[in-house]
Design a protein around this motif. Structure first.
Motif, PDB file in Angstrom:
ATOM      1  N   LEU A 158       0.806  -1.224   0.000  1.00 40.50           N
ATOM      2  CA  LEU A 158       0.000   0.000   0.000  1.00 40.50           C
ATOM      3  C   LEU A 158       0.842   1.278   0.000  1.00 40.50           C
ATOM      4  O   LEU A 158       0.336   2.362  -0.307  1.00 40.50           O
ATOM      5  CB  LEU A 158      -0.907   0.009   1.243  1.00 40.50           C
ATOM      6  CG  LEU A 158      -1.829  -1.211   1.416  1.00 40.50           C
ATOM      7  CD1 LEU A 158      -2.602  -1.107   2.724  1.00 40.50           C
ATOM      8  CD2 LEU A 158      -2.786  -1.332   0.233  1.00 40.50           C
TER       9      LEU A 158
ATOM     10  N   THR B  13      -0.535   5.124  -1.101  1.00 37.89           N
ATOM     11  CA  THR B  13      -1.427   5.529  -0.005  1.00 37.89           C
ATOM     12  C   THR B  13      -0.656   5.961   1.239  1.00 37.89           C
ATOM     13  O   THR B  13      -1.262   6.474   2.190  1.00 37.89           O
ATOM     14  CB  THR B  13      -2.380   4.386   0.420  1.00 37.89           C
ATOM     15  OG1 THR B  13      -1.641   3.399   1.143  1.00 37.89           O
ATOM     16  CG2 THR B  13      -3.078   3.751  -0.772  1.00 37.89           C
TER      17      THR B  13
ATOM     18  N   ARG C 200       0.510   4.159   3.488  1.00 35.21           N
ATOM     19  CA  ARG C 200       0.254   3.287   4.629  1.00 35.21           C
ATOM     20  C   ARG C 200       1.087   2.013   4.540  1.00 35.21           C
ATOM     21  O   ARG C 200       1.354   1.533   3.445  1.00 35.21           O
ATOM     22  CB  ARG C 200      -1.230   2.890   4.680  1.00 35.21           C
ATOM     23  CG  ARG C 200      -2.156   4.051   4.954  1.00 35.21           C
ATOM     24  CD  ARG C 200      -1.792   4.685   6.279  1.00 35.21           C
ATOM     25  NE  ARG C 200      -2.628   5.849   6.541  1.00 35.21           N
ATOM     26  CZ  ARG C 200      -3.750   5.807   7.244  1.00 35.21           C
ATOM     27  NH1 ARG C 200      -4.164   4.668   7.741  1.00 35.21           N
ATOM     28  NH2 ARG C 200      -4.451   6.901   7.438  1.00 35.21           N
TER      29      ARG C 200
ATOM     30  N   THR D 124      -5.457  -6.740   3.521  1.00 38.86           N
ATOM     31  CA  THR D 124      -6.268  -5.622   4.004  1.00 38.86           C
ATOM     32  C   THR D 124      -7.701  -5.773   3.507  1.00 38.86           C
ATOM     33  O   THR D 124      -7.929  -5.975   2.304  1.00 38.86           O
ATOM     34  CB  THR D 124      -5.675  -4.282   3.481  1.00 38.86           C
ATOM     35  OG1 THR D 124      -4.276  -4.262   3.746  1.00 38.86           O
ATOM     36  CG2 THR D 124      -6.325  -3.089   4.163  1.00 38.86           C
TER      37      THR D 124
ATOM     38  N   VAL E 208      -9.554  -0.532   3.022  1.00 34.56           N
ATOM     39  CA  VAL E 208      -9.026  -0.048   1.731  1.00 34.56           C
ATOM     40  C   VAL E 208      -9.830   1.154   1.232  1.00 34.56           C
ATOM     41  O   VAL E 208      -9.276   2.128   0.710  1.00 34.56           O
ATOM     42  CB  VAL E 208      -9.048  -1.184   0.679  1.00 34.56           C
ATOM     43  CG1 VAL E 208      -8.786  -0.648  -0.723  1.00 34.56           C
ATOM     44  CG2 VAL E 208      -8.017  -2.256   1.036  1.00 34.56           C
TER      45      VAL E 208
ATOM     46  N   ASP F 112     -11.126   3.496   2.691  1.00 31.61           N
ATOM     47  CA  ASP F 112     -10.834   4.759   3.380  1.00 31.61           C
ATOM     48  C   ASP F 112      -9.400   5.242   3.169  1.00 31.61           C
ATOM     49  O   ASP F 112      -9.002   6.271   3.718  1.00 31.61           O
ATOM     50  CB  ASP F 112     -11.106   4.601   4.885  1.00 31.61           C
ATOM     51  CG  ASP F 112     -12.602   4.437   5.154  1.00 31.61           C
ATOM     52  OD1 ASP F 112     -13.404   4.957   4.357  1.00 31.61           O
ATOM     53  OD2 ASP F 112     -12.957   3.773   6.141  1.00 31.61           O
ATOM     54  N   LEU F 113      -8.614   4.502   2.390  1.00 31.86           N
ATOM     55  CA  LEU F 113      -7.244   4.939   2.123  1.00 31.86           C
ATOM     56  C   LEU F 113      -7.258   6.142   1.183  1.00 31.86           C
ATOM     57  O   LEU F 113      -8.136   6.264   0.328  1.00 31.86           O
ATOM     58  CB  LEU F 113      -6.439   3.804   1.487  1.00 31.86           C
ATOM     59  CG  LEU F 113      -6.182   2.577   2.359  1.00 31.86           C
ATOM     60  CD1 LEU F 113      -5.548   1.461   1.519  1.00 31.86           C
ATOM     61  CD2 LEU F 113      -5.290   2.936   3.539  1.00 31.86           C
ATOM     62  N   ASP F 114      -6.261   6.988   1.341  1.00 33.04           N
ATOM     63  CA  ASP F 114      -6.116   8.160   0.486  1.00 33.04           C
ATOM     64  C   ASP F 114      -5.120   7.832  -0.637  1.00 33.04           C
ATOM     65  O   ASP F 114      -3.925   7.700  -0.380  1.00 33.04           O
ATOM     66  CB  ASP F 114      -5.623   9.338   1.332  1.00 33.04           C
ATOM     67  CG  ASP F 114      -5.509  10.631   0.537  1.00 33.04           C
ATOM     68  OD1 ASP F 114      -5.369  10.564  -0.707  1.00 33.04           O
ATOM     69  OD2 ASP F 114      -5.551  11.712   1.155  1.00 33.04           O
TER      70      ASP F 114
END
Ligand code: G3P
Ligand code: MG
Length: 253
Positions: free
Chosen positions: A62, A66, A68, A75, A80, A82-84
């Motif tokens: 990720l 992202t 992260r 995951t 996922v 809500d990841l940017d």
């Protein structure tokens, strides 16, 4: 009896991961930007979350897109989504989510874009990724529209696509040209061969086209290179930024 493979008429220019130089890769913003520019086709990557939701994503990890830690295959979609996936690209895109394939289909249909869906399986999920992606696509893609092109580096994934959607066009993607490419494309019933552009010789294109396949080159971001490849006989260049391709992208009228 095996059906003859479906053919495909590729565009001269296709967006890569949406249009990866102009909007964050593999996002709805990228698909919309591709449409805004006037592209008719976009390529994007589809990977499964841990709980087997197909999402648009390229790397197994990720981190790059992202910020992260962790791996997509470990995951759940609940995390996922809500990841940017936009802030790393540019602050203007902060908050851009990782889209599900379902969300992407909605945008593709609304924008009139035709997709090249690259199946990007994490290890051991070559068939499952195709099963999940195609189940969704077959449920959502209107029968009266030309079907998506399904491609992969994974032979197992392309073979699974043949079993599950025999009448949808398929492409094998390669970084290097395997000696037995003819046999492999025939065995998989491919419509198209997608090759790393540095491998794109005129001799190869001649042979591929004579064998009945379309040929696309990735990833081509310079006008001169794009022109050379098309002159050598490629049907399509897959690019992060069509606006860098000058007259190849928009020939003078
Ligand atoms: O589908 C062509 C191209 O996208 C393959 O390479 O790593 O950008 O997915 P990659
Ligand atoms: Mg790709």
């Amino acid at each position: 009896m095996t059906e003859p493979p479906a053919g495909v008429a590729l565009p001269r220019v296709m967006g890569h991961r949406g249009v990866a130089a102009l909007a964050p890769e593999n996002t709805l913003a990228g698909l919309r930007e591709a449409a805004r520019l006037g592209l008719s086709w976009v390529e994007f990557d589809v990977m499964l979350t841990r709980d087997a939701v197909p999402v648009l994503f390229h790397d197994e990890t990720l981190r790059r897109t992202t910020g992260r830690p962790g791996r997509m295959a470990e995951t759940d979609y609940a995390a996922v989504k809500d990841l940017d996936a936009g802030a790393w690209f540019h602050p203007d895109f902060a908050g851009t989510p990782v889209p599900s394939l379902e969300q992407a289909v909605e945008v593709l249909l609304a924008e009139g874009l035709r997709p090249n869906v690259e199946i990007k399986p994490t290890p051991g999920r070559d068939v499952e990724t195709v099963e999940r992606a195609l189940a969704l696509l077959k449920a959502l893609w209107p029968a009266e529209q030309p079907p998506p092109l399904i491609s992969s580096f994974s032979l197992m994934s392309v073979a699974a696509a043949r079993t599950l959607a025999p009448d949808w066009p398929r492409a094998l993607i390669v970084d290097g040209i395997p000696a037995h490419w003819r046999r492999t494309l025939a065995a998989l019933g491919c419509a198209s061969f997608h090759v790393q552009h540095r491998r794109g010789s005129a001799a190869l294109f001649r042979e591929v086209r004579a064998a009945g396949y379309a040929v696309a080159c990735f990833t081509v971001n310079r006008e001169r290179r794009a022109r050379t490849l098309l002159e050598r006989g490629a049907d399509c260049v897959i690019t992060d930024d069509p606006t860098r391709l000058g007259a190849v992208w928009q020939p003078p009228s």
